[in-house]
Design a protein around this motif. Structure first.
Motif, PDB file in Angstrom:
ATOM      1  N   GLY A  67      26.209  33.108  35.634  1.00 56.43           N
ATOM      2  CA  GLY A  67      27.050  32.007  36.172  1.00 56.43           C
ATOM      3  C   GLY A  67      28.158  33.182  37.221  1.00 56.43           C
ATOM      4  O   GLY A  67      28.190  35.005  36.480  1.00 56.43           O
ATOM      5  N   GLY A  68      28.908  32.520  37.630  1.00 55.07           N
ATOM      6  CA  GLY A  68      29.475  33.353  38.666  1.00 55.07           C
ATOM      7  C   GLY A  68      29.416  34.783  39.844  1.00 55.07           C
ATOM      8  O   GLY A  68      28.391  34.593  40.180  1.00 55.07           O
ATOM      9  N   VAL A  69      29.791  35.518  39.981  1.00 54.91           N
ATOM     10  CA  VAL A  69      29.410  36.168  41.137  1.00 54.91           C
ATOM     11  C   VAL A  69      30.216  37.785  40.879  1.00 54.91           C
ATOM     12  O   VAL A  69      30.622  38.244  40.272  1.00 54.91           O
ATOM     13  CB  VAL A  69      30.013  35.767  42.468  1.00 54.91           C
ATOM     14  CG1 VAL A  69      29.416  34.845  42.273  1.00 54.91           C
ATOM     15  CG2 VAL A  69      31.060  36.205  42.482  1.00 54.91           C
ATOM     16  N   ARG A  70      29.243  38.732  41.691  1.00 53.99           N
ATOM     17  CA  ARG A  70      29.366  40.259  41.449  1.00 53.99           C
ATOM     18  C   ARG A  70      29.340  40.945  42.654  1.00 53.99           C
ATOM     19  O   ARG A  70      28.233  40.283  43.649  1.00 53.99           O
ATOM     20  CB  ARG A  70      28.109  40.981  40.090  1.00 53.99           C
ATOM     21  CG  ARG A  70      28.434  42.608  40.589  1.00 53.99           C
ATOM     22  CD  ARG A  70      27.625  42.990  39.581  1.00 53.99           C
ATOM     23  NE  ARG A  70      26.413  43.283  40.342  1.00 53.99           N
ATOM     24  CZ  ARG A  70      24.912  43.521  40.229  1.00 53.99           C
ATOM     25  NH1 ARG A  70      24.900  42.674  39.114  1.00 53.99           N
ATOM     26  NH2 ARG A  70      24.165  43.240  40.734  1.00 53.99           N
ATOM     27  N   ILE A  71      30.382  41.494  43.540  1.00 55.25           N
ATOM     28  CA  ILE A  71      30.064  41.240  44.384  1.00 55.25           C
ATOM     29  C   ILE A  71      30.125  42.670  45.018  1.00 55.25           C
ATOM     30  O   ILE A  71      31.105  43.991  44.272  1.00 55.25           O
ATOM     31  CB  ILE A  71      31.534  41.057  45.330  1.00 55.25           C
ATOM     32  CG1 ILE A  71      31.666  39.612  45.449  1.00 55.25           C
ATOM     33  CG2 ILE A  71      32.243  41.645  47.058  1.00 55.25           C
ATOM     34  CD1 ILE A  71      32.612  38.811  45.651  1.00 55.25           C
ATOM     35  N   GLU A  72      29.650  43.697  45.403  1.00 60.87           N
ATOM     36  CA  GLU A  72      29.829  45.068  46.013  1.00 60.87           C
ATOM     37  C   GLU A  72      30.198  45.301  47.607  1.00 60.87           C
ATOM     38  O   GLU A  72      29.362  44.999  48.442  1.00 60.87           O
ATOM     39  CB  GLU A  72      28.454  46.117  45.874  1.00 60.87           C
ATOM     40  CG  GLU A  72      27.716  45.433  44.643  1.00 60.87           C
ATOM     41  CD  GLU A  72      26.160  45.765  44.348  1.00 60.87           C
ATOM     42  OE1 GLU A  72      25.715  46.657  45.320  1.00 60.87           O
ATOM     43  OE2 GLU A  72      25.857  45.683  43.229  1.00 60.87           O
ATOM     44  N   VAL A  73      31.163  46.259  47.730  1.00 60.89           N
ATOM     45  CA  VAL A  73      31.801  45.805  49.030  1.00 60.89           C
ATOM     46  C   VAL A  73      32.988  48.022  49.037  1.00 60.89           C
ATOM     47  O   VAL A  73      33.330  47.895  47.674  1.00 60.89           O
ATOM     48  CB  VAL A  73      32.795  44.858  49.373  1.00 60.89           C
ATOM     49  CG1 VAL A  73      33.838  44.379  48.043  1.00 60.89           C
ATOM     50  CG2 VAL A  73      33.616  44.831  49.784  1.00 60.89           C
ATOM     51  N   ALA A  74      32.285  47.939  49.926  1.00 61.84           N
ATOM     52  CA  ALA A  74      33.425  49.131  50.055  1.00 61.84           C
ATOM     53  C   ALA A  74      33.407  50.430  49.091  1.00 61.84           C
ATOM     54  O   ALA A  74      34.305  50.296  48.316  1.00 61.84           O
ATOM     55  CB  ALA A  74      35.123  48.705  50.311  1.00 61.84           C
ATOM     56  N   GLY A  75      32.629  50.286  48.233  1.00 66.36           N
ATOM     57  CA  GLY A  75      32.632  51.503  47.253  1.00 66.36           C
ATOM     58  C   GLY A  75      32.889  50.827  45.607  1.00 66.36           C
ATOM     59  O   GLY A  75      32.297  51.688  44.738  1.00 66.36           O
ATOM     60  N   ARG A  76      33.230  49.248  45.780  1.00 71.64           N
ATOM     61  CA  ARG A  76      33.415  48.839  44.472  1.00 71.64           C
ATOM     62  C   ARG A  76      32.275  47.844  44.053  1.00 71.64           C
ATOM     63  O   ARG A  76      32.173  47.514  44.945  1.00 71.64           O
ATOM     64  CB  ARG A  76      35.084  48.175  45.007  1.00 71.64           C
ATOM     65  CG  ARG A  76      36.170  49.190  45.175  1.00 71.64           C
ATOM     66  CD  ARG A  76      36.973  48.073  45.047  1.00 71.64           C
ATOM     67  NE  ARG A  76      38.306  49.077  44.917  1.00 71.64           N
ATOM     68  CZ  ARG A  76      39.815  48.861  45.495  1.00 71.64           C
ATOM     69  NH1 ARG A  76      40.057  48.058  46.032  1.00 71.64           N
ATOM     70  NH2 ARG A  76      40.492  50.380  45.338  1.00 71.64           N
ATOM     71  N   VAL A  77      32.689  47.415  42.927  1.00 75.81           N
ATOM     72  CA  VAL A  77      32.233  46.397  42.015  1.00 75.81           C
ATOM     73  C   VAL A  77      33.189  45.341  41.175  1.00 75.81           C
ATOM     74  O   VAL A  77      33.644  46.127  40.919  1.00 75.81           O
ATOM     75  CB  VAL A  77      30.464  47.175  41.558  1.00 75.81           C
ATOM     76  CG1 VAL A  77      30.793  45.533  41.074  1.00 75.81           C
ATOM     77  CG2 VAL A  77      30.409  47.355  41.564  1.00 75.81           C
ATOM     78  N   LEU A  78      32.777  44.493  42.382  1.00 78.32           N
ATOM     79  CA  LEU A  78      34.335  43.208  41.803  1.00 78.32           C
ATOM     80  C   LEU A  78      32.871  42.148  40.511  1.00 78.32           C
ATOM     81  O   LEU A  78      32.350  41.557  41.133  1.00 78.32           O
ATOM     82  CB  LEU A  78      34.511  42.843  42.185  1.00 78.32           C
ATOM     83  CG  LEU A  78      35.329  43.760  43.932  1.00 78.32           C
ATOM     84  CD1 LEU A  78      35.579  42.708  45.003  1.00 78.32           C
ATOM     85  CD2 LEU A  78      36.623  44.675  43.369  1.00 78.32           C
ATOM     86  N   ASP A  79      33.441  42.022  39.561  1.00 80.16           N
ATOM     87  CA  ASP A  79      32.013  41.536  38.476  1.00 80.16           C
ATOM     88  C   ASP A  79      33.207  40.676  38.020  1.00 80.16           C
ATOM     89  O   ASP A  79      33.817  40.988  37.095  1.00 80.16           O
ATOM     90  CB  ASP A  79      31.420  42.535  37.690  1.00 80.16           C
ATOM     91  CG  ASP A  79      30.099  41.843  37.133  1.00 80.16           C
ATOM     92  OD1 ASP A  79      30.224  40.979  37.279  1.00 80.16           O
ATOM     93  OD2 ASP A  79      29.701  43.177  36.572  1.00 80.16           O
ATOM     94  N   GLY A  80      32.776  39.280  38.638  1.00 81.23           N
ATOM     95  CA  GLY A  80      32.593  37.880  38.228  1.00 81.23           C
ATOM     96  C   GLY A  80      32.124  36.989  37.099  1.00 81.23           C
ATOM     97  O   GLY A  80      32.454  35.626  37.338  1.00 81.23           O
ATOM     98  N   THR A  81      31.168  38.207  36.883  1.00 78.10           N
ATOM     99  CA  THR A  81      30.116  37.453  36.079  1.00 78.10           C
ATOM    100  C   THR A  81      30.496  37.055  35.012  1.00 78.10           C
ATOM    101  O   THR A  81      31.698  37.424  34.054  1.00 78.10           O
ATOM    102  CB  THR A  81      28.650  37.985  36.314  1.00 78.10           C
ATOM    103  OG1 THR A  81      28.804  38.889  35.625  1.00 78.10           O
ATOM    104  CG2 THR A  81      28.364  37.936  37.362  1.00 78.10           C
ATOM    105  N   ILE A  82      29.900  35.871  34.488  1.00 79.10           N
ATOM    106  CA  ILE A  82      29.469  35.397  33.221  1.00 79.10           C
ATOM    107  C   ILE A  82      29.046  36.252  32.179  1.00 79.10           C
ATOM    108  O   ILE A  82      29.501  36.318  31.171  1.00 79.10           O
ATOM    109  CB  ILE A  82      28.947  33.496  32.838  1.00 79.10           C
ATOM    110  CG1 ILE A  82      29.914  32.462  33.693  1.00 79.10           C
ATOM    111  CG2 ILE A  82      29.061  33.760  31.295  1.00 79.10           C
ATOM    112  CD1 ILE A  82      29.656  31.515  33.541  1.00 79.10           C
TER     113      ILE A  82
END
Length: 180
Positions: free
Chosen positions: A151-166
């Motif tokens: 569940g949740g999302v993982r976003i890869e953007v501008a050399g960063r990883v924003l990981d909001g997954t379960i």
């Protein structure tokens, strides 16, 4: 494909020419079509890279392909130059570099969004708006569904990883519990 100084130099020159003529997006689409043609017919790429095939025949193949795909003169010239200098091996890296440089020039922010299930339109718009607010530029989302994220999302953007997954949350929780 990994960027190189050679691929970046050719991409930068192509971006400068395309930007001057207001064709950044058009040239980008044509590059993608050409890359897809090479991917669909790998033998063509091998022929063009082969030292045993005569230069005239390579030129004829490239002209035929360029005509079939209706490539702009800038791309035709670039292909000829790459072929002439035996640098077609850098083509995939050149396409990736072109996209990065073109996006920077146009203010486009590409983000890979991985989610456990398909996102509805409202969620996509909300993610895009948040990314635009946080990083600036116009967000273009490239979506991928990965059920193993839970569940949740993982976003890869501008050399960063924003990981909001379960899955990531459970991993963090396990780390805290193991420390204590």
């Amino acid at each position: 494909m990994k960027s190189t100084a050679i691929s970046r130099r050719y991409a930068k020159a192509l971006v400068n020419l395309a930007a001057r003529d207001g064709q950044l997006e058009s040239i980008g689409r044509q590059l993608a079509a050409l890359q897809q043609a090479f991917a669909c017919e790998p033998r063509l790429y091998k022929l063009l890279s082969s030292p045993t095939l005569a230069a005239g025949k390579k030129t004829g193949l490239l002209e035929g392909l360029s005509g079939y795909l209706q490539l702009d003169g800038k791309l035709r010239n670039l292909l000829g130059l790459l072929q002439q200098r035996d640098r077609l091996e850098y083509f995939d890296a050149l396409v990736a570099d072109y996209r990065d440089l073109s996006d920077a020039h146009l203010g486009i922010l590409r983000a890979q969004v991985h989610s456990a299930a398909a996102l509805d339109e409202a969620a996509r718009q909300a993610i895009g708006a948040q990314l635009e607010q946080r990083f600036g530029g116009r967000a273009v989302l490239e979506l991928a569904v990965e059920p193993e994220l839970l569940g949740g999302v993982r976003i890869e953007v501008a050399g960063r990883v924003l990981d909001g997954t379960i899955r990531a949350g459970l991993r963090r929780m396990a780390g805290y519990l193991c420390k204590g």
